[in-house]
Design a protein around this motif. Structure first.
Motif, PDB file in Angstrom:
ATOM      1  N   ASP A  11     151.328  56.604  54.719  1.00  0.00           N
ATOM      2  CA  ASP A  11     152.244  55.356  54.658  1.00  0.00           C
ATOM      3  C   ASP A  11     151.935  54.591  53.461  1.00  0.00           C
ATOM      4  O   ASP A  11     152.608  53.862  52.905  1.00  0.00           O
ATOM      5  CB  ASP A  11     151.994  54.681  55.894  1.00  0.00           C
ATOM      6  N   TYR A  12     150.978  54.680  52.966  1.00  0.00           N
ATOM      7  CA  TYR A  12     150.522  53.783  51.672  1.00  0.00           C
ATOM      8  C   TYR A  12     151.282  54.366  50.592  1.00  0.00           C
ATOM      9  O   TYR A  12     151.630  53.580  49.592  1.00  0.00           O
ATOM     10  CB  TYR A  12     149.107  53.783  51.595  1.00  0.00           C
ATOM     11  N   TYR A  13     151.541  55.643  50.525  1.00  0.00           N
ATOM     12  CA  TYR A  13     152.238  56.229  49.165  1.00  0.00           C
ATOM     13  C   TYR A  13     153.591  56.405  49.485  1.00  0.00           C
ATOM     14  O   TYR A  13     154.306  56.530  48.576  1.00  0.00           O
ATOM     15  CB  TYR A  13     151.618  57.591  49.057  1.00  0.00           C
ATOM     16  N   SER A  14     154.107  55.817  50.622  1.00  0.00           N
ATOM     17  CA  SER A  14     155.584  56.257  50.733  1.00  0.00           C
ATOM     18  C   SER A  14     156.212  54.995  50.918  1.00  0.00           C
ATOM     19  O   SER A  14     156.785  54.401  51.709  1.00  0.00           O
ATOM     20  CB  SER A  14     155.727  56.637  52.357  1.00  0.00           C
ATOM     21  N   LEU A  15     156.126  54.244  49.724  1.00  0.00           N
ATOM     22  CA  LEU A  15     156.689  52.930  49.349  1.00  0.00           C
ATOM     23  C   LEU A  15     158.171  52.978  49.361  1.00  0.00           C
ATOM     24  O   LEU A  15     159.068  52.045  49.900  1.00  0.00           O
ATOM     25  CB  LEU A  15     156.216  52.254  48.205  1.00  0.00           C
ATOM     26  N   THR A  16     158.719  53.818  48.517  1.00  0.00           N
ATOM     27  CA  THR A  16     160.327  53.787  48.289  1.00  0.00           C
ATOM     28  C   THR A  16     160.894  55.178  49.102  1.00  0.00           C
ATOM     29  O   THR A  16     162.132  54.602  49.757  1.00  0.00           O
ATOM     30  CB  THR A  16     160.646  53.777  46.934  1.00  0.00           C
ATOM     31  N   ASP A  17     160.356  56.110  48.988  1.00  0.00           N
ATOM     32  CA  ASP A  17     160.791  57.365  49.519  1.00  0.00           C
ATOM     33  C   ASP A  17     159.942  57.781  50.822  1.00  0.00           C
ATOM     34  O   ASP A  17     158.673  57.931  50.393  1.00  0.00           O
ATOM     35  CB  ASP A  17     160.991  58.584  48.877  1.00  0.00           C
TER      36      ASP A  17
END
Length: 78
Positions: A11-17
Motif C-alpha cells: 500500500d505504501y508503494y501503491s500511491l498512483t497505480d
C-alpha cells in the motif's frame, strides 16, 4: 512476514497505480507484485530473515529505482 505486513508495504508503494500479486513470479522467499498492463514495473518483497524484508521497486524500463529494508516488529514494518 504476515499478509497484513505485506499489504502495508505494498500500500505504501501503491500511491498512483495498484500493484497486483503475481503468483507466477512469487515463491517461498519472495512475493512479487506487478502493475496491470506493465511488464516492467515490479515490486519485490524478499524475506531476508525472520524480522527483515528487502523491497525492490523498478520503473517502467525495469531498472531498480529503490531498494529499501524494513524491520518487522510486532505487526508494523519499520
Amino acid at each position: 512476514m504476515t499478509k497484513e505486513q505485506e499489504q502495508q508495504i505494498v500500500d505504501y508503494y501503491s500511491l498512483t497505480d495498484k500493484y497486483i500479486h503475481s503468483k507466477l513470479h512469487s515463491n517461498a522467499h519472495q512475493s512479487v507484485f506487478t502493475k496491470e498492463n506493465d511488464k516492467y514495473q515490479w515490486l519485490v518483497l524478499e524475506q531476508k530473515s525472520q524480522n527483515q524484508v528487502e523491497v525492490r521497486h523498478t520503473d517502467r524500463h525495469g531498472t531498480i529505482t529503490a531498494r529499501d529494508n524494513y524491520e518487522l516488529t510486532r505487526n508494523i514494518p519499520k
